[in-house]
Design an enzyme around this catalytic site. Sequence first.
Site, mmCIF file in Angstrom:
data_model
loop_
_atom_site.group_PDB
_atom_site.id
_atom_site.type_symbol
_atom_site.label_atom_id
_atom_site.label_comp_id
_atom_site.label_asym_id
_atom_site.label_seq_id
_atom_site.Cartn_x
_atom_site.Cartn_y
_atom_site.Cartn_z
ATOM 1 N N SER A 104 -4.940 -41.240 50.891
ATOM 2 C CA SER A 104 -5.346 -42.051 49.744
ATOM 3 C C SER A 104 -4.221 -42.205 48.726
ATOM 4 C CB SER A 104 -6.609 -41.442 49.123
ATOM 5 O OG SER A 104 -7.192 -42.330 48.214
ATOM 6 N N ASP A 247 -3.724 -48.494 45.678
ATOM 7 C CA ASP A 247 -3.181 -47.243 46.204
ATOM 8 C C ASP A 247 -2.913 -47.422 47.705
ATOM 9 O OD1 ASP A 247 -5.849 -47.196 47.033
ATOM 10 O OD2 ASP A 247 -5.965 -45.012 46.946
ATOM 11 N N ASP A 249 -4.240 -46.567 50.490
ATOM 12 C CA ASP A 249 -5.304 -46.912 51.443
ATOM 13 C C ASP A 249 -6.264 -47.956 50.871
ATOM 14 O OD1 ASP A 249 -6.682 -45.128 49.744
ATOM 15 O OD2 ASP A 249 -8.065 -44.594 51.370
ATOM 16 N N ASP A 251 -8.386 -48.594 48.346
ATOM 17 C CA ASP A 251 -9.754 -48.543 47.824
ATOM 18 C C ASP A 251 -9.785 -48.554 46.302
ATOM 19 O OD1 ASP A 251 -8.704 -46.014 47.638
ATOM 20 O OD2 ASP A 251 -10.485 -44.973 48.365
HETATM 21 MG MG MG Z 1 -7.530 -44.376 48.044
#
Ligand code: MG
Length: 456
Positions: A104, A247, A249, A251
């Site tokens: 993440s 970020d 990943d 989300d």
């Molecule tokens: Mg993330």
Amino acid sequence: MLDTSKLMVSVSGVRGRVGDGLTPEVIAWFAAAFGAYARRRGPGTTVVIGRDSRVSGAMFARAATSALQAAGCDVVDVGIAPTPSVQLAVEELKAAGGLAVTASHNPIEWNALKFIGPSGMFLDAEESAEMRALLEGDIPRATWKELGGWREDPGAVDRHVQRILAIPFLDVEKIRSMRFHVALDCVRGAGGTIFPRLLEALGCTVDAINLETDGLFPREPEPIAENLGELEELVRRTGAVVGLATDPDVDRLSLVSEQGKAIGEDYTLALASTLVLRHRPGALVTNLSTSRLMDDVAEAAGVRLFRAPVGEINVARRMQSESATVGGEGNGGVILPDVHLTRDAPVAAALILQLLAETGKPLSELAAGIGRYEIVKEKLPRPSQPLDAVYDALAARFPDAEADRQDGLRLSWPERKSWAHLRPSGTEPIVRIICEAPTREEAQGLVETLREALPE
Ligand code: MG
């Protein structure tokens, strides 16, 4: 048994530093347990795997893939993709689950596995405990004739874009007609796979930095205001109406205003919720540590705001039970059930662009229209008494506050527009305290008052 002492194992996944606790062996072990769990639970035997752009991602995805096949799972590999794209693929393929290889927003030396259930949502505490129990014994493995298969699925990101463009109240033609000039910073994470396509479909002219998906993050990858100096500069230089930062990943979404100033990730959810509520008034859900901006958004729209314990899955589950129209976390994680019950930065970006198109107002003015608070975060030494007793004592000491005990202790003073949230750290002998108030002095004062009131 493998050494897990350097790993951070939580409800939604297992995280570690590459080569210093996190190894292919550890990843394979967790993936095999997840595969056995997914097969037992079903439906079917398909498990989707995807990863963010980290340098170690391909290596760990291969280790996890082998382990899943050994557990008898048919692996569908979506390659480098946003975590929400992986989650959507699980749902679309009616898979038994999914694995996202991503740490993440954490720095470059970290990687992790995140566990996704058949609904496309992360495992909750109960599901995760059931899965992890398999680590304690002999994980069931397939014999040669039951080994799972493997195939690539290069279409997950495109399908994700199509799902966003199909949001019922998203007026794609209206947004396209605005010909927005947008600045973009994907921090060389997985965002580079989706944002250019989405923004092109929305008719935007894009000035982008860090679109390469090589995982060589050029700055701290968390999209908090202090990390977005280069994007601020890009907005100022190009005259963009908004700067978008995500970020690795994809989300979480953070915004830079047309003035070239990062407005703080709390505003992403507040502004996205404002837009959604214009079209479908209904319940809002956020977590106990998210800004009061969300109370103001709910009040302005005349709807209820519910607060869930910290952790995406807790917010998502509460959104289900309250039939919420929108929700998420103050860290830039917007959840729109029209697409799915998980944080999704491209969804958030589409909602923000529609808000700009509908109102015709600059982002700085829209943000200022919601309100402004100051948050102070500190660490206090953990009291020697049991925390439940500490929380009881604090709640009794402040009888004028509303007390919420779902997750630590949250005291709120709605008429003073302030609150405090105390939670123990999972890794250090401290209690984290977050206070929010209209001014920094008041927020700091609240921290001091609670510090003094905290029993030994
Ligand atoms: Mg993330």
